[in-house]
Design a protein around this motif. Structure first.
Motif, PDB file in Angstrom:
ATOM      1  N   PHE A  23      48.260  51.482  38.987  1.00  0.00           N
ATOM      2  CA  PHE A  23      48.220  51.498  40.457  1.00  0.00           C
ATOM      3  C   PHE A  23      47.405  52.694  40.934  1.00  0.00           C
ATOM      4  N   THR A  24      47.117  52.708  42.226  1.00  0.00           N
ATOM      5  CA  THR A  24      46.464  53.869  42.832  1.00  0.00           C
ATOM      6  C   THR A  24      46.972  54.056  44.250  1.00  0.00           C
ATOM      7  N   GLU A  25      47.030  55.291  44.666  1.00  0.00           N
ATOM      8  CA  GLU A  25      47.319  55.614  46.056  1.00  0.00           C
ATOM      9  C   GLU A  25      46.073  56.165  46.744  1.00  0.00           C
ATOM     10  N   ASP A  26      45.023  56.382  45.966  1.00  0.00           N
ATOM     11  CA  ASP A  26      43.774  56.932  46.484  1.00  0.00           C
ATOM     12  C   ASP A  26      42.849  55.797  46.909  1.00  0.00           C
ATOM     13  N   LEU A  27      42.837  55.499  48.195  1.00  0.00           N
ATOM     14  CA  LEU A  27      41.999  54.431  48.729  1.00  0.00           C
ATOM     15  C   LEU A  27      40.861  55.005  49.573  1.00  0.00           C
ATOM     16  N   SER A  28      40.415  56.203  49.197  1.00  0.00           N
ATOM     17  CA  SER A  28      39.316  56.838  49.922  1.00  0.00           C
ATOM     18  C   SER A  28      37.964  56.224  49.566  1.00  0.00           C
ATOM     19  N   ASP A  29      37.923  55.456  48.493  1.00  0.00           N
ATOM     20  CA  ASP A  29      36.716  54.773  48.054  1.00  0.00           C
ATOM     21  C   ASP A  29      37.169  53.549  47.258  1.00  0.00           C
ATOM     22  N   VAL A  30      36.210  52.715  46.859  1.00  0.00           N
ATOM     23  CA  VAL A  30      36.559  51.540  46.075  1.00  0.00           C
ATOM     24  C   VAL A  30      37.315  51.986  44.816  1.00  0.00           C
ATOM     25  N   SER A  31      38.347  51.239  44.445  1.00  0.00           N
ATOM     26  CA  SER A  31      39.156  51.558  43.276  1.00  0.00           C
ATOM     27  C   SER A  31      39.317  50.314  42.419  1.00  0.00           C
ATOM     28  N   LYS A  52      41.964  44.863  39.105  1.00  0.00           N
ATOM     29  CA  LYS A  52      42.028  44.614  40.546  1.00  0.00           C
ATOM     30  C   LYS A  52      41.048  45.545  41.238  1.00  0.00           C
ATOM     31  N   VAL A  53      40.045  44.944  41.871  1.00  0.00           N
ATOM     32  CA  VAL A  53      39.069  45.704  42.637  1.00  0.00           C
ATOM     33  C   VAL A  53      39.611  45.796  44.060  1.00  0.00           C
ATOM     34  N   ILE A  54      39.858  47.010  44.540  1.00  0.00           N
ATOM     35  CA  ILE A  54      40.513  47.224  45.833  1.00  0.00           C
ATOM     36  C   ILE A  54      39.576  47.999  46.756  1.00  0.00           C
ATOM     37  N   TRP A  55      39.278  47.390  47.910  1.00  0.00           N
ATOM     38  CA  TRP A  55      38.444  48.067  48.894  1.00  0.00           C
ATOM     39  C   TRP A  55      38.425  47.256  50.179  1.00  0.00           C
ATOM     40  N   ASP A  56      38.017  47.889  51.274  1.00  0.00           N
ATOM     41  CA  ASP A  56      38.015  47.191  52.563  1.00  0.00           C
ATOM     42  C   ASP A  56      36.732  46.397  52.824  1.00  0.00           C
ATOM     43  N   ASP A  57      35.752  46.502  51.926  1.00  0.00           N
ATOM     44  CA  ASP A  57      34.481  45.782  52.053  1.00  0.00           C
ATOM     45  C   ASP A  57      34.433  44.662  51.013  1.00  0.00           C
ATOM     46  N   TYR A  58      34.609  43.429  51.469  1.00  0.00           N
ATOM     47  CA  TYR A  58      34.641  42.273  50.568  1.00  0.00           C
ATOM     48  C   TYR A  58      33.349  42.155  49.756  1.00  0.00           C
ATOM     49  N   ASP A  59      32.206  42.361  50.397  1.00  0.00           N
ATOM     50  CA  ASP A  59      30.926  42.232  49.703  1.00  0.00           C
ATOM     51  C   ASP A  59      30.792  43.251  48.574  1.00  0.00           C
ATOM     52  N   ARG A  60      31.281  44.458  48.791  1.00  0.00           N
ATOM     53  CA  ARG A  60      31.256  45.477  47.729  1.00  0.00           C
ATOM     54  C   ARG A  60      32.158  45.066  46.567  1.00  0.00           C
ATOM     55  N   CYS A  61      33.318  44.490  46.878  1.00  0.00           N
ATOM     56  CA  CYS A  61      34.212  43.992  45.824  1.00  0.00           C
ATOM     57  C   CYS A  61      33.507  42.937  44.977  1.00  0.00           C
ATOM     58  N   LYS A  62      32.757  42.038  45.629  1.00  0.00           N
ATOM     59  CA  LYS A  62      32.040  40.982  44.917  1.00  0.00           C
ATOM     60  C   LYS A  62      30.904  41.560  44.069  1.00  0.00           C
ATOM     61  N   GLU A  63      30.252  42.618  44.538  1.00  0.00           N
ATOM     62  CA  GLU A  63      29.215  43.280  43.744  1.00  0.00           C
ATOM     63  C   GLU A  63      29.812  43.852  42.454  1.00  0.00           C
ATOM     64  N   ILE A  64      30.962  44.482  42.585  1.00  0.00           N
ATOM     65  CA  ILE A  64      31.622  45.055  41.410  1.00  0.00           C
ATOM     66  C   ILE A  64      32.087  43.944  40.476  1.00  0.00           C
ATOM     67  N   GLU A  65      32.578  42.841  41.043  1.00  0.00           N
ATOM     68  CA  GLU A  65      32.967  41.693  40.215  1.00  0.00           C
ATOM     69  C   GLU A  65      31.778  41.245  39.359  1.00  0.00           C
ATOM     70  N   LYS A  66      30.612  41.145  39.961  1.00  0.00           N
ATOM     71  CA  LYS A  66      29.413  40.730  39.228  1.00  0.00           C
ATOM     72  C   LYS A  66      29.103  41.718  38.099  1.00  0.00           C
ATOM     73  N   GLU A  67      29.176  43.019  38.388  1.00  0.00           N
ATOM     74  CA  GLU A  67      28.926  44.035  37.365  1.00  0.00           C
ATOM     75  C   GLU A  67      29.926  43.923  36.211  1.00  0.00           C
ATOM     76  N   LEU A  68      31.202  43.736  36.549  1.00  0.00           N
ATOM     77  CA  LEU A  68      32.230  43.608  35.518  1.00  0.00           C
ATOM     78  C   LEU A  68      32.002  42.373  34.661  1.00  0.00           C
ATOM     79  N   ASN A  69      31.668  41.259  35.289  1.00  0.00           N
ATOM     80  CA  ASN A  69      31.428  40.037  34.530  1.00  0.00           C
ATOM     81  C   ASN A  69      30.206  40.159  33.623  1.00  0.00           C
ATOM     82  N   GLU A  70      29.198  40.907  34.055  1.00  0.00           N
ATOM     83  CA  GLU A  70      28.012  41.093  33.220  1.00  0.00           C
ATOM     84  C   GLU A  70      28.341  41.807  31.915  1.00  0.00           C
ATOM     85  N   ILE A  71      29.313  42.700  31.938  1.00  0.00           N
ATOM     86  CA  ILE A  71      29.638  43.445  30.714  1.00  0.00           C
ATOM     87  C   ILE A  71      30.861  42.903  29.970  1.00  0.00           C
TER      88      ILE A  71
END
Length: 119
Positions: A23-31, A52-71
């Motif tokens: 878990f995280t309590e630090d939501l100052s940036d994407v986690s 679990k990619v957690i952030w208030d920007d859905y598009d940024r979450c999807k970018e990270i999803e793509k990066e994770l899937n690539e590796i």
């Protein structure tokens, strides 16, 4: 194995140390929050990795999803990854997205099955 896979993710995507266990309590940036669960034992083990990619920007979450899937989303013909003391291959097994009303953040979940053994 868990530390090796976590370090492999850290080394291959630009998260700036935003990968947290359980878990995280630090939501100052994407986690990204991760958990490992054993599936099978023996010489060639399997574990489930939930991210679990957690952030208030859905598009940024999807970018990270793509990066994770690539590796992490490998095909059957891909070679095993050797990282530190672990030899592993992973494949995407499921996931989804929800909006968490409490912190007003998206939670994009990715589930991978990891086949692994120690080198």
């Amino acid at each position: 194995m868990e530390i090796d896979v976590k370090d492999y993710i850290d080394a291959n995507i630009s998260l700036n140390d935003r990968l947290f266990p359980v878990f995280t309590e630090d939501l100052s940036d994407v986690s990204i929050v991760y958990t490992f669960s054993p599936v099978t034992g023996g010489l060639a083990k399997q574990s489930q990795l939930t991210l679990k990619v957690i952030w208030d920007d859905y598009d940024r979450c999807k970018e990270i999803e793509k990066e994770l899937n690539e590796i992490l989303d490998q095909s059957e013909s891909d070679q095993f990854i050797i990282y530190n003391n672990t030899k592993f291959k992973s494949a995407l097994s499921g996931g989804g997205v929800l909006f968490n009303d409490g912190p007003q953040m998206y939670e994009l979940t990715l589930i991978y099955i990891i086949k692994w053994r120690e080198k």
